[in-house]
Design a protein around this motif. Structure first.
Motif, PDB file in Angstrom:
ATOM      1  N   PRO A 193       0.950  -1.250   0.033  1.00 39.03           N
ATOM      2  CA  PRO A 193      -0.160  -0.006  -0.056  1.00 39.03           C
ATOM      3  C   PRO A 193       0.889   1.151  -0.010  1.00 39.03           C
ATOM      4  CG  PRO A 193      -1.173  -1.718   1.583  1.00 39.03           C
ATOM      5  CD  PRO A 193       0.563  -2.134   1.168  1.00 39.03           C
ATOM      6  N   GLU A 194       2.136   1.292   0.552  1.00 37.64           N
ATOM      7  CA  GLU A 194       2.779   2.412   0.780  1.00 37.64           C
ATOM      8  C   GLU A 194       3.186   2.833  -0.567  1.00 37.64           C
ATOM      9  OE1 GLU A 194       7.255   3.884   2.657  1.00 37.64           O
ATOM     10  OE2 GLU A 194       6.211   2.217   3.606  1.00 37.64           O
ATOM     11  N   LYS A 195       3.841   1.610  -1.465  1.00 42.10           N
ATOM     12  CA  LYS A 195       4.226   1.967  -2.846  1.00 42.10           C
ATOM     13  C   LYS A 195       3.226   2.230  -3.753  1.00 42.10           C
ATOM     14  CE  LYS A 195       4.342  -1.908  -5.414  1.00 42.10           C
ATOM     15  NZ  LYS A 195       4.532  -3.165  -5.865  1.00 42.10           N
ATOM     16  N   ALA A 196       2.044   1.950  -3.584  1.00 44.71           N
ATOM     17  CA  ALA A 196       0.758   2.543  -4.204  1.00 44.71           C
ATOM     18  C   ALA A 196       0.696   3.717  -3.951  1.00 44.71           C
ATOM     19  CB  ALA A 196      -0.483   1.446  -4.269  1.00 44.71           C
ATOM     20  N   LEU A 201       0.880   9.782  -5.547  1.00 45.83           N
ATOM     21  CA  LEU A 201       1.209  10.978  -5.183  1.00 45.83           C
ATOM     22  C   LEU A 201       2.220  11.454  -6.261  1.00 45.83           C
ATOM     23  CD1 LEU A 201       1.911  10.471  -1.474  1.00 45.83           C
ATOM     24  CD2 LEU A 201       0.103  11.851  -2.326  1.00 45.83           C
ATOM     25  N   PHE A 202       3.086  10.708  -6.873  1.00 45.64           N
ATOM     26  CA  PHE A 202       3.914  11.176  -8.145  1.00 45.64           C
ATOM     27  C   PHE A 202       3.053  11.560  -9.099  1.00 45.64           C
ATOM     28  CE2 PHE A 202       6.378   9.978 -11.935  1.00 45.64           C
ATOM     29  CZ  PHE A 202       7.434  11.130 -11.915  1.00 45.64           C
ATOM     30  N   VAL A 203       2.026  10.791  -9.550  1.00 44.01           N
ATOM     31  CA  VAL A 203       1.234  11.130 -10.586  1.00 44.01           C
ATOM     32  C   VAL A 203       0.469  12.524 -10.392  1.00 44.01           C
ATOM     33  CG1 VAL A 203      -0.918  10.551 -11.866  1.00 44.01           C
ATOM     34  CG2 VAL A 203       0.846   8.892 -11.421  1.00 44.01           C
ATOM     35  N   VAL A 207       4.697  14.514  -5.153  1.00 42.33           N
ATOM     36  CA  VAL A 207       6.188  14.136  -4.667  1.00 42.33           C
ATOM     37  C   VAL A 207       7.116  14.199  -5.988  1.00 42.33           C
ATOM     38  CG1 VAL A 207       5.480  12.576  -2.719  1.00 42.33           C
ATOM     39  CG2 VAL A 207       5.775  11.388  -4.900  1.00 42.33           C
ATOM     40  N   GLY A 208       8.082  13.968  -5.614  1.00 42.56           N
ATOM     41  CA  GLY A 208       9.245  14.002  -7.088  1.00 42.56           C
ATOM     42  C   GLY A 208       9.705  12.825  -7.228  1.00 42.56           C
TER      43      GLY A 208
END
Length: 612
Positions: A193-196, A201-203, A207-208
């Motif tokens: 879930p953290e990865k997803a 958030l990147f999309v 986040v960068g």
């Protein structure tokens, strides 16, 4: 309370597959029967042929091969050291050769097959070669075995297209026994879930790239398969439940004493199954209708990869067995969902294995008659033996013990009496837009029916651009067409999930409709995939226009456009210049594949392109 009788529905579906396949299966069995009756091919080779075959061997192996009476084992390997799942295979050939010598036999690397990673090519041009690589692997397997100097084969492959391609190739030499040897999953990294979350958030621009790369590197961090339940790990489940692995072999981590012991044991079993011994078990007979039904039941019970609605059809066809998407849907209706493994949950395959794994799962399904108990296996026993799990005794010897009686983690693995849901979650959709499949096991029930205006795209990049421009801030059915096998090779469109998931999280009704693929990592957004006929073949999806109201109903099993029938029939089909997608990164070499490939519901295979 257990039911030792076969589930009536599963039995009836199996029987209709048997009847449907009668002619093609009979011809196949006759062909491999003739090959078997010709005896050990090596003994019929000329002296020069044989000398070429053992010229590079050591003195001891050369002497055994010259004698011609002991089995010679082919090793077909998908080793490379770029793919994490295949790096462990580097040292397997020596383990296998050593096990063969201990049995006074021989083993040789017959050939290698390509192994590409969909995780590396997601969203890139190389992904257009991914599905076709399955058929290349089958062809490469045939080339390796064409020397006809082998009595059995072991197959070293694990990831998405590799295992299905190896199975198709092995079935072409169906008179030879075959054992599949996995490498196992990497240890668990960061929680899925953290990865997803970071991907999304990147999309969204929150986040960068450095944060995204960090979370991806901590997720995919060691040798072994990726730990989520995508196509690679679904392959391993299938090879075990279909009897081609040793019991409990699928999810033992790489580079451990148990993994090494299982590899050696697999080689020994393959040698025991040849026509030169008393347990002759050719793969072409072992993989019968019962085995494929067991595989589909396992697919549904675990919420496995949708790619196998293509691969299992193509694999079965290689054995003369005709499977239809309706078989998948009908078996899903009677198969409970017993696992929650990412993307259908937060756990990974290591958690599943620790909770009881394949032994627990198979026993639960056997006890209620959902699996064919009498199906053959390479273990030399029926599927009942696969309710065990392997271990090492105090002397380091391989032993099998009964799988746990209770799940070690009901949040990951449950008994049939208390499933996560009553059905497997795989549905067949039919309607005015054609045929498609959808996996609902990770989709919230309130999103199983989506009705919204269509927005049409002819590439992943166009959808991404529209999302970044804020053009999709509404209820929308994103239609991504001209992605089918004949169009551009049917790439996976997994990179569409973060933007569509972001829109869904904002409260919009969102769905995806495509003639492309999405894989086992399809996730929480309802997606009608593998739409057939595809757009480039004049499928109805090519008539859609922006703003058309599309209804995806996974409850009723329909995929329809709500446009006046007369207007719909009069509409011209959209066209697209795909020439740019046919060049570069080797795609020009695959023009014959795009011409020959069959429909998605026929397995999207060049070998069944002419099927009715």
């Amino acid at each position: 309370m257990t039911n030792r009788e076969m589930n009536a529905r599963v039995g009836a579906i199996t029987e209709r597959i048997v009847k449907r396949s009668h002619d093609t299966r009979t011809r196949y069995l006759e062909r491999i029967g003739k090959a078997a009756s010709d005896g050990t091919q090596r003994s019929h080779l000329g002296c020069a042929n044989q000398a070429h075959g053992f010229a590079a061997c050591g003195i001891a192996d050369k002497g055994v091969l010259r004698g011609g009476v002991a089995p010679n084992l082919a090793i077909i390997t998908a080793y490379n050291d770029m793919l994490s799942a295949h790096r462990p295979y580097e040292h397997y050939p020596e383990l296998i050769r050593s096990a063969a010598r201990e049995a006074a036999c021989t083993a040789q690397v017959a050939g290698g097959v390509p192994a590409m990673c969909d995780g590396i090519t997601q969203g890139e041009a190389g992904m257009d070669l991914s599905l076709f690589s399955r058929d290349v692997i089958a062809l490469s397997t045939a080339v390796a075995l064409s020397h006809q100097t082998f009595d059995a084969a072991v197959y070293l492959g694990i990831c998405d297209k590799i295992v299905p391609g190896l199975v198709i190739g092995a079935l072409s030499f169906g008179h030879l026994p075959a054992v599949f040897i996995p490498s196992g999953p990497m240890p668990s990294g960061i929680p899925n879930p953290e990865k997803a979350k970071v991907r999304q958030l990147f999309v969204e621009g929150k986040v960068g790239r450095e944060a995204l790369l960090d979370v991806e590197a901590r997720s995919y961090h060691a040798p072994g398969t990726c730990t989520f339940y995508g196509t690679a790990n679904t392959n391993q489940m299938l090879m075990e439940i279909m009897g081609l692995h040793l019991p409990g072999a699928s999810f033992v981590t790489p580079d451990t004493p148990l993994r090494e012991a299982l590899t050696r044991a697999a080689a020994t079993r393959a040698l025991a199954l040849t026509a030169l011994g008393n347990e002759y078990t050719p793969i072409g007979r072992l993989l019968d209708e019962r085995a494929f039904v067991n595989g589909i039941v396992g697919l549904n019970a675990t919420g496995g990869s949708t790619n196998h609605t293509l691969h299992l059809v193509a694999m079965a066809a290689a054995a003369g067995i005709l499977i239809d998407w309706q078989d998948f849907a009908d078996l899903a209706e009677v198969t409970p969902l017993l696992t929650r493994i990412y993307p259908n949950g937060s756990a990974d395959v290591n958690h599943f294995h620790a909770a009881g794994g394949m032994g627990f799962l198979i026993r639960e399904l056997l006890d209620v008659g959902l699996l064919h108990r009498d199906a053959g296996t390479v273990f030399g026993q029926t599927l009942e033996a696969y309710t065990q799990e392997p271990g090492l005794d105090g002397d380091g010897a391989l032993v099998w013990r009964d799988a746990p009686a209770q799940s070690g983690d009901p949040a990951v693995l449950r008994p049939v009496a208390d499933p996560f849901q009553a059905t497997g979650g795989l549905k067949l959709l039919n309607g005015s837009l054609g045929r498609a499949v959808i996996k609902t096991s990770a989709v919230a029930p309130e999103r199983h029916v989506i009705e919204a205006p269509a927005r049409i795209f002819h590439s992943q990049e166009a959808l991404q651009a529209a999302f970044k421009a804020g053009e999709l801030e509404r209820d929308v059915v994103a239609v991504v067409r001209f992605q089918g096998p004949k169009a551009i090779g049917m790439p996976e469109l997994h990179k569409l999930m973060p933007p569509l998931g972001s829109l869904q999280d904002r409260g919009f009704k969102v769905a995806l409709v495509t003639d492309g693929r999405l894989s086992g990592a399809s996730g929480k957004v309802p997606a009608a995939i593998h739409v057939t006929p595809e757009a480039v073949e004049g499928g109805p999806i090519a008539r859609l226009r922006d703003g058309d109201l599309v209804r995806l109903d996974a409850v009723a099993g329909t995929l329809s456009v709500l446009v006046d029938a007369q207007e719909w029939a009069a509409r011209p089909l959209a066209a697209e210049d795909l020439s740019a997608a046919h060049e570069g990164v080797g795609r020009d070499l695959f023009a014959p594949f795009r011409t020959a490939v069959g429909r998605a519901d026929q397995g999207a295979s060049i070998f069944t392109g002419g099927a009715a």
